[in-house]
Structures are given as structure tokens and as C-alpha cells.
Design an enzyme around this catalytic site. Sequence first.
Site, PDB file in Angstrom:
ATOM      1  N   ARG A  58     -13.117 -23.270  18.540  1.00  0.00           N
ATOM      2  CA  ARG A  58     -13.296 -22.717  17.025  1.00  0.00           C
ATOM      3  C   ARG A  58     -14.830 -22.344  16.879  1.00  0.00           C
ATOM      4  NH1 ARG A  58     -15.170 -25.672  12.798  1.00  0.00           N
ATOM      5  NH2 ARG A  58     -14.093 -27.722  13.672  1.00  0.00           N
ATOM      6  N   TYR A 110      -5.288  -2.709  -0.778  1.00  0.00           N
ATOM      7  CA  TYR A 110      -4.218  -3.800  -0.451  1.00  0.00           C
ATOM      8  C   TYR A 110      -4.044  -4.769  -1.469  1.00  0.00           C
ATOM      9  CZ  TYR A 110      -2.026  -7.125   2.448  1.00  0.00           C
ATOM     10  OH  TYR A 110      -1.166  -8.405   2.709  1.00  0.00           O
ATOM     11  N   ASP A 177     -12.452  -1.801   4.821  1.00  0.00           N
ATOM     12  CA  ASP A 177     -11.262  -1.763   5.436  1.00  0.00           C
ATOM     13  C   ASP A 177     -10.739  -0.509   6.011  1.00  0.00           C
ATOM     14  OD1 ASP A 177      -8.384  -2.431   5.830  1.00  0.00           O
ATOM     15  OD2 ASP A 177      -8.283  -3.913   4.359  1.00  0.00           O
ATOM     16  N   LYS A 202      -1.527  -4.466  12.126  1.00  0.00           N
ATOM     17  CA  LYS A 202      -0.910  -3.256  11.841  1.00  0.00           C
ATOM     18  C   LYS A 202      -0.976  -2.328  13.148  1.00  0.00           C
ATOM     19  CE  LYS A 202      -0.456  -5.191   7.916  1.00  0.00           C
ATOM     20  NZ  LYS A 202      -1.278  -4.953   6.590  1.00  0.00           N
TER      21      LYS A 202
HETATM   22  C1  LIG Z   1      -1.845  -5.805   5.899  1.00  0.00           C
HETATM   23  C2  LIG Z   1      -3.156  -5.479   5.450  1.00  0.00           C
HETATM   24  C3  LIG Z   1      -4.319  -6.456   5.130  1.00  0.00           C
HETATM   25  C4  LIG Z   1      -4.270  -7.564   5.156  1.00  0.00           C
HETATM   26  O1  LIG Z   1      -3.620  -8.066   6.690  1.00  0.00           O
HETATM   27  P1  LIG Z   1      -3.091  -9.531   7.338  1.00  0.00           P
HETATM   28  O2  LIG Z   1      -3.159  -9.145   8.622  1.00  0.00           O
HETATM   29  O3  LIG Z   1      -1.573  -9.232   6.488  1.00  0.00           O
HETATM   30  O4  LIG Z   1      -3.547 -10.360   6.545  1.00  0.00           O
HETATM   31  C5  LIG Z   1      -5.451  -5.996   4.747  1.00  0.00           C
HETATM   32  N1  LIG Z   1      -5.727  -4.530   4.594  1.00  0.00           N
HETATM   33  C6  LIG Z   1      -4.693  -3.756   4.659  1.00  0.00           C
HETATM   34  C7  LIG Z   1      -5.358  -2.092   4.441  1.00  0.00           C
HETATM   35  C8  LIG Z   1      -3.571  -4.027   5.191  1.00  0.00           C
HETATM   36  O5  LIG Z   1      -2.580  -2.939   5.145  1.00  0.00           O
END
Ligand SMILES: *Cc1c(COP(=O)(O)O)cnc(C)c1O
Length: 359
Positions: A58, A110, A177, A202
Site C-alpha cells: 500500500r 462525468y 480527465d 475504459k
Molecule cells: C468512468 C469515468 C470515470 C470514473 O472511472 P471509474 O473507473 O468508474 O471510477 C471518470 N471520468 C470519466 C470521464 C469516466 O468516463
Amino acid sequence: MTGPSEGTVYGGGVDTNDWSPRTLAVAAGRPEGPGEPLNVPIVAASTFDAGADRAYSRQDGTPTWEALEAAIGALEGGHATAFASGIATLSAVVDTLPVGAKVCVPTFSYAGSRGLLAHAHGTGRLVVTEIEPEDTAAWVAAADADLLWLESPTNPTLDVIDIETIAAAANGLVAVDNTFATPLGQRPLELGADIVVHSATKLIGGHSDLLLGLTIAADESVAKGLRDARTRLGATPGALEAWLALRGLRTLPVRLAEQTRTAKLLAARLLDHPAITRVRYPGSGTMIAFELPDAETADKVIGSLRLIRAATSLGGVESLVERRAWMAGDAHVPAGLVRFSVGLEDPEDLWTDLASALG
Ligand SMILES: *Cc1c(COP(=O)(O)O)cnc(C)c1O
């Protein structure tokens, strides 16, 4: 950084200045040295023999996480840290901010990110303001915020944010992001951002079989702050997930290119279809949002699809659709907006399915 055995270097032979992103996706983060495996092993260990820098996973990481971090760090051009999920990266960034810090987030982005920040606002932890994604002047006017949390293109409306102009004006941290664009579509650190984050769940993972998040910071001290936050929060990735994410990253360039080619073709055809009122497609990438007149029509179309599956999430090899406004956090999204994650199927099969569902 200590490897799984004395002398192991993760992609030490890869000069990040010389190779293209496509090559880095394949070569960065590989163990190197005589007798080393070409693929980093799944190191399933919480603890390590005492006496070295690495004592406990961790706090000190694992070779599997570090191989993934080396690869994404080379691609984004910064210092990477792997997290339990995409949303855990935002938890970590927030954890580095003082109580009462001012944070701005796009009105359309998101839902989980906006939800986390709205919660922190509600409890008095942060002061959060939402700004229209493409209102660059409003972002520049918010330059004194402690954190500008950008996302471009946005989920699910596919708005494009002017990262470069906003980052040049900002006095606090700028985080982007980059989940939809991936480092092959956009490199926010080169545009002046301080931190890039990914939901590797994703496109990077690419097979809808894992949850994982990544941060990449331009500055080593910011990266250390995020790593310390990971340790404090316990937001660590699983060994298998980190291994799968790196395996996914290896083929990201070809998946992205092929899925983008199909998305371009389908976006153009959807634009010409009389049932569709609006198509949102930023010109490249694997995500499309198309609009039908109302929720009922959109649900009917989704219910008539045979190949394209109705499911949340995106970026995998399989095509998925979702009428996004069904979610409480996205109730302000147009009711008939369908988010379409374009997969690796034959484009003509996808079009046949869409055209027949649209009637
Ligand atoms: C899905 C998503 C997230 C969150 O990701 P997780 O892995 O589900 O926690 C953040 N930003 C965007 C643009 C996303 O599509």
C-alpha cells in the site's frame, strides 16, 4: 524504485523522447535485463522481505503497478500513480487540498466526479462551482480557484474544453480527465495542465473487465503528494487489474485507430438520418452522442438494437449505448441523448443494427 529482482528496469531502454506514442504503448514499462520476462508478472504480495525500500504494497507499490505507471507516464510525459478506480484519482487530488478550497468542475462532465465534488461541497469540505465546459472566459475568470477540474471531451455531451488557454491563466492546480481522448488523442501536460487522470476502466483497459485509475503529474512533488494520498486513502489497485490495464494499454493504439475510424463513419451516417435531431462528435475518438426527440423514442430505439448492447460504461471492444439522462447525476442532460461507445465490430454490422432500430 526497486524491481522484482536486483537490476530489473522497467522499460529502461526506451527513450521517451525518441519513440512515437504507438511504440511507447508497446515498449514502455517492460522489464529489461538478461532472463527477465518480457511481461511484468502479476505480483500478488502485500509484504516484502525486510531490508529493502519496498516493505508493504500500500505504501511502496508493487512491480506490477510500477510497470503500468512507467508505461502511462512515458505516454503522458509525467510521473504516474495507479489507483483503485478512476474516481479514486479525484478522491486523491481532493485529499491534497485544504478545507474550504475552491474547485471548479464542468456542468457537463462525468456524473461520478460532479457527485463526489457536490458531496464535498455539501459537507463544507470544498467550495465547488460548476462552469459550462466551452465557456472559456468563465474558466479564465475562475483562474484563482485552488483546482480547475477539467474533462475533455466531456462525458456524455462531448464538449471540448480549451485546456491550453485555461491552463495558461490558472493560478492553482489544473487537472484534466483525459479518459475519452487517451494520451494518443491529447497530452494535457504538454498543454500546461499539472495533472492528467484516466479511468483506465475504459479505453486503456479496453475490455470492460477491470476497474483502475491513473494520475500523471508534470511535477515530481505533485506526483509524490498524490502517491501519499493513495497510501493514506488506501485507494490501491489490485494486482490483476494493474496487469490487465497494462496488457490493454499495449493494444490501445490499434483499438483506438480502428474504433475511431468506425465512429467517424457512423457519426456521418447518423448526421444524415432523419430520425436523429443532433449528433455530437468532436471529429475524432470512439465516443458519439446522438439525440432523439424524447426519452421514450430513445428508449424504444435502444430496446430495438440487437448487436449493440444497452449498458453503462464505455471504451471496450464491444459497442454500448446508454440514454444518459436516466441517471440522477445526469438528469440535466437532454432526455433523448444516447451515448454511444463505438467498439471493434464490423462497421457495416453496427450500421445495419442502428439503421434498423431507428426505423
Ligand atoms: C468512468 C469515468 C470515470 C470514473 O472511472 P471509474 O473507473 O468508474 O471510477 C471518470 N471520468 C470519466 C470521464 C469516466 O468516463
